[in-house]
Scaffold this motif. Structure first.
Motif, short mmCIF file in Angstrom:
data_model
loop_
_atom_site.label_atom_id
_atom_site.label_comp_id
_atom_site.label_asym_id
_atom_site.label_seq_id
_atom_site.Cartn_x
_atom_site.Cartn_y
_atom_site.Cartn_z
N SER A 1 0.81 -1.22 0.00
CA SER A 1 0.00 0.00 0.00
C SER A 1 0.84 1.26 0.00
O SER A 1 0.46 2.28 0.57
CB SER A 1 -0.94 0.01 1.22
N GLU B 1 -1.53 -5.08 2.86
CA GLU B 1 -0.30 -4.45 3.35
C GLU B 1 0.22 -5.24 4.55
O GLU B 1 -0.52 -5.48 5.50
CB GLU B 1 -0.60 -3.00 3.75
N LYS B 2 1.48 -5.65 4.48
CA LYS B 2 1.99 -6.49 5.57
C LYS B 2 2.34 -5.70 6.83
O LYS B 2 2.45 -6.27 7.92
CB LYS B 2 3.19 -7.32 5.11
N MET C 1 1.82 -2.27 9.62
CA MET C 1 0.79 -1.43 10.22
C MET C 1 0.56 -0.21 9.32
O MET C 1 -0.55 0.26 9.12
CB MET C 1 1.24 -0.99 11.61
N LEU C 2 1.69 0.29 8.76
CA LEU C 2 1.69 1.36 7.75
C LEU C 2 2.47 0.80 6.56
O LEU C 2 3.11 -0.25 6.67
CB LEU C 2 2.38 2.61 8.31
N PRO C 3 2.46 1.47 5.38
CA PRO C 3 3.24 0.96 4.24
C PRO C 3 4.67 0.63 4.66
O PRO C 3 5.37 1.46 5.22
CB PRO C 3 3.19 2.14 3.26
N GLN C 4 5.08 -0.62 4.37
CA GLN C 4 6.22 -1.21 5.07
C GLN C 4 7.60 -0.86 4.51
O GLN C 4 8.59 -0.94 5.22
CB GLN C 4 6.05 -2.74 5.07
N ASN D 1 -4.49 -4.03 6.53
CA ASN D 1 -3.11 -3.97 7.01
C ASN D 1 -2.73 -5.22 7.78
O ASN D 1 -3.58 -5.99 8.19
CB ASN D 1 -2.92 -2.73 7.89
N GLN D 2 -1.42 -5.40 7.95
CA GLN D 2 -0.85 -6.53 8.67
C GLN D 2 -1.32 -7.87 8.10
O GLN D 2 -1.67 -8.80 8.83
CB GLN D 2 -1.13 -6.39 10.18
#
Length: 370
Positions: free
Chosen positions: A22, A46-47, A49-52, A194-195
């Motif tokens: 993301s 998205e892996k 919490m925020l764009p990784q 997310n995650q």
């Protein structure tokens, strides 16, 4: 994962397009797909919490390459390839500004500067001698000279007397940019989870089976926008490159404004209000910094602090407020990889440390190759 009927129905049934990542690329791909397919069901996984990777961790440079970086690229790419790369970065920046808006991402066109250390006579003289040639090959794109020589007015120390100035560079607020893109995606009815880590996938011909940690679902197409984490997807054509960054506490009467490059783009700094953000140094230890692990190392952090103390903020007190890192995607070529991997699998990766400049364009291209 125990999912309810409602969760299965709304998020994981009849999915047309699944985007993995993301960040700038993934969100632009999603927004472009929505323009092309108004009724499609679009899901972004998205892996983090925020764009990784680097989209929320970069330095906020709206740039397309310093003079020494462009000259370095000319050693490994043809003149035509380098011009095309710069054109893509420049077009990408215009696309980003149009999509997000200058006010929303706090776009500040202060220009960019390149410094050369006192003992780098060769690098400085080489750049000055090639400056007219680089301006000439870029003139059709910018309709003006891009680079010029200027006396240092920032009171830096231990550098050459002149800086190379580029009026086309600017600063942005990375956090504001990403928040605005996320808002637009949600407003466009793009689902973002997310995650969620994609552990495997298989192209079944008429759909893709996507496996998360403990759950699987079907999607008509899958698009990978995972940049520095795309090594296995691309058979090693993309390698991760960690970038370490620090930011100071506010500095009284700070008189530094703009974006600044040093040593072929391996170091970069800027003001954020009255703070200095400084990053780079992976060239001190390429092997260690070729990693998808976040973190800092002493060798890089010591060098960054040394540059602050002896070059950027000489004779000034400063305190480090915060340190972090981001993961970029690089390779033997600076050319991004936008390709179809199988019938229903696509990827847009390898942004070469220029994600802010080129990410919007790569995301759009990724959506358009379907």
């Amino acid at each position: 994962m125990e999912l309810s009927y409602w969760e299965l129905k709304n998020w994981f049934t009849a999915v047309d397009y699944t985007i993995v990542g993301s960040g700038i690329v993934g969100l632009h791909a999603g927004l472009r797909l929505r323009e092309r397919f108004p009724a499609a069901k679009i899901l972004i996984l998205e892996k983090g919490m925020l764009p990784q990777g680097a989209s929320t961790k970069n330095a906020g440079f709206a740039c397309f390459g310093s003079l020494s970086e462009i000259m370095e690229d000319l050693k490994t790419h043809s003149e035509e390839e380098v011009i095309q790369l710069i054109e893509k970065r420049w077009k990408g920046l215009q696309l980003l500004r149009k999509r997000v808006g200058d006010q929303e991402m706090d776009f500040r066109p202060h220009g960019g500067y390149e410094l050369f250390l006192k003992d780098d006579d060769f690098g400085f003289n080489e750049c000055v001698s090639k400056l007219p040639f680089i301006n000439e090959i870029l003139k059709p794109l910018f309709k003006a000279d891009v680079f010029s020589k200027e006396v240092d007015r920032f009171r830096f120390e231990n550098i050459q007397e002149y800086l190379i100035f580029n009026p086309f560079e600017a600063q942005i607020d990375t956090g504001n940019m990403m928040q605005e893109l996320l808002k637009q995606a949600i407003a466009a009815n793009i689902l973002i989870l997310n995650q969620q880590t994609v552990t495997s996938y298989s192209d079944a011909g008429n759909h893709v089976e996507i496996v998360l940690d403990d759950f699987s679902f079907k999607s008509k197409k899958i698009l990978f926008a995972t940049n520095g984490f795309a090594g296995s997807l691309t058979n090693g054509a993309v390698k991760p490159a960690r970038a370490q960054v620090l930011i100071t506490e506010p500095i009284q009467n700070l008189d530094i404004k703009g974006t600044f490059h040093l040593d072929r783009g391996y170091y970069y700094f800027r003001n954020i209000g009255d703070r200095i953000l400084l990053g780079g140094g992976r060239n001190l230890d390429f092997e260690t910094e070729t990693t998808t692990e976040f973190g800092q190392t002493k060798i890089v952090q010591n060098k960054l602090e040394d540059l602050l103390k002896n070059v950027i903020l000489p004779n000034q007190e400063f305190q480090i407020a915060h340190r972090w890192s981001g993961i970029m995607g690089v390779g033997n070529s600076k050319k991004p990889v936008v390709t179809q991997l199988s019938e229903n699998v696509f990827c847009g990766v390898r942004l070469g440390g220029m994600g802010v400049a080129i990410g919007s364009l790569i995301g759009t291209e990724l959506a358009d190759i379907l």
